[in-house]
Design an enzyme around this catalytic site. Structure first.
Site, PDB file in Angstrom:
ATOM      1  N   HIS A 173       0.839  -1.209   0.000  1.00 41.85           N
ATOM      2  CA  HIS A 173       0.000   0.000   0.000  1.00 41.85           C
ATOM      3  C   HIS A 173       0.872   1.257   0.000  1.00 41.85           C
ATOM      4  CE1 HIS A 173      -2.859  -2.862   2.160  1.00 41.85           C
ATOM      5  NE2 HIS A 173      -3.580  -2.453   1.127  1.00 41.85           N
TER       6      HIS A 173
ATOM      7  N   SER B 238      -2.839  -8.195   2.993  1.00 42.50           N
ATOM      8  CA  SER B 238      -3.376  -8.100   4.355  1.00 42.50           C
ATOM      9  C   SER B 238      -3.762  -9.484   4.868  1.00 42.50           C
ATOM     10  CB  SER B 238      -4.595  -7.184   4.378  1.00 42.50           C
ATOM     11  OG  SER B 238      -4.196  -5.898   3.982  1.00 42.50           O
TER      12      SER B 238
END
Ligand code: PAF
Length: 302
Positions: free
Chosen positions: A37, A186
């Site tokens: 990210h 994630s």
């Protein structure tokens, strides 16, 4: 970094930047931020004057029995990471600020959204297309950045932007990997340490298949079959392994030059996806052999 929760606060901030002639990038995320990210935020900073990051665990892209309730929510850590990376604004709305209870509109990129991950997760890409379209309408960014790791998602978004004439440039950013080759995600947090070692084999399966494609001599079907067998023997429950055309994700044939290998497999309770994209065109350099293994060169202005 400015943090806003409502659409009207978001619009006020973006309007102020626009009135002074500044360009705006959007990095949509569901939080639990990792190096992948942050690479999107860093790339966004190079491409626009201001960077908006959204964190929203979008309920409409999770199916029944999926991990919406347990999806990792790490608000405080995420804010610290974004502050350190230099994002300008974090948009972190509540579900009730994004969806009215009687919402009746869905964005659906037909066909593409039903293949591969869409076949195993019905409705998933409609949820993604709808939230991304809504975020584009809320922020009205000049450019939006997404990870190449979610290659099918990126293709769905590019197709939506093209079909709906949304005035935004879509940029795909190269996958960030751990030293083992495992793509950052994630959901890697769900893996036990033993599973994490095995998980790196997903990328190995892609690299081996890419070599086999570049070498030639085997059908794509045979390459896919061997990859699925390797994954099964390594302890995965493979969902799919496909050799596709990078442009539209249709199954590739021998005439296609720009390819992507897409894989999804379950390891224990965790569903993992990964891909490699590459070119079968001969390299420009006299030192190279075979096609190009570069990733991240598929950015087209939409
Ligand atoms: O890739 C993600 O994190 C999500 O699918 C996205 C694009 C933020 C939409 O919710």
């Amino acid at each position: 970094m400015h943090i806003v929760k409502t659409v009207s606060e978001l619009r006020d901030a973006v309007r102020a930047w626009r009135s002074s002639g500044q360009s705006v990038a959007l990095v949509p995320t569901m939080g639990n931020l990792h190096a992948g990210h942050l690479a999107l935020v860093n790339e966004a900073k190079k491409r626009a004057d201001r960077v908006v990051v959204s964190i929203f665990v979008n309920p409409t892209q999770f199916g029944v029995g999926e991990d919406f309730e347990t999806y990792p929510r790490t608000e405080h850590e995420d804010q610290q990471k974004l502050n350190a990376t230099g994002a300008d604004l974090l948009f972190q709305p509540a579900v009730s600020d994004v969806y009215t209870p009687d919402a009746k509109t869905l964005v659906s990129v037909t066909g593409l959204s039903e293949w591969y991950c869409g076949a195993s997760r019905p409705g998933h890409f409609d949820g993604v297309a709808t939230i991304v379209c809504k975020l584009f309408n809320m922020v009205q960014p000049d450019v939006a950045l997404f990870g190449l790791k979610d290659f099918q998602q990126l293709t769905v978004i590019r197709t939506m932007v093209r079909d709906l004439n949304i005035p935004v440039e879509i940029v795909g950013v190269a996958t960030v990997r751990e030293e083992s080759g495992l793509a950052m995600s994630s959901r890697n947090g769900y893996l036990t340490s033993e599973e994490k070692t095995i998980a790196a084999k997903l990328y190995q399966s892609l690299c081996a298949a890419r070599e086999a494609v570049l070498e030639g001599g085997q059908s794509y079907q045979e390459i896919e079959r061997k990859a699925l067998q390797f994954l099964q023997e390594s302890g995965f429950q493979p969902d799919y392994f496909v050799v596709c055309r990078a442009s539209d994700l249709k199954k590739a044939d021998e005439n296609d030059k720009e390819l992507v290998l897409l894989v999804a497999a379950k390891l224990g309770k965790t569903r993992l996806i990964d891909n490699v994209c590459f070119s079968r065109n001969p390299p420009q350099s006299p030192f190279g052999k075979g096609g190009s293994r570069r990733q991240g060169d598929l950015n087209a202005k939409s």
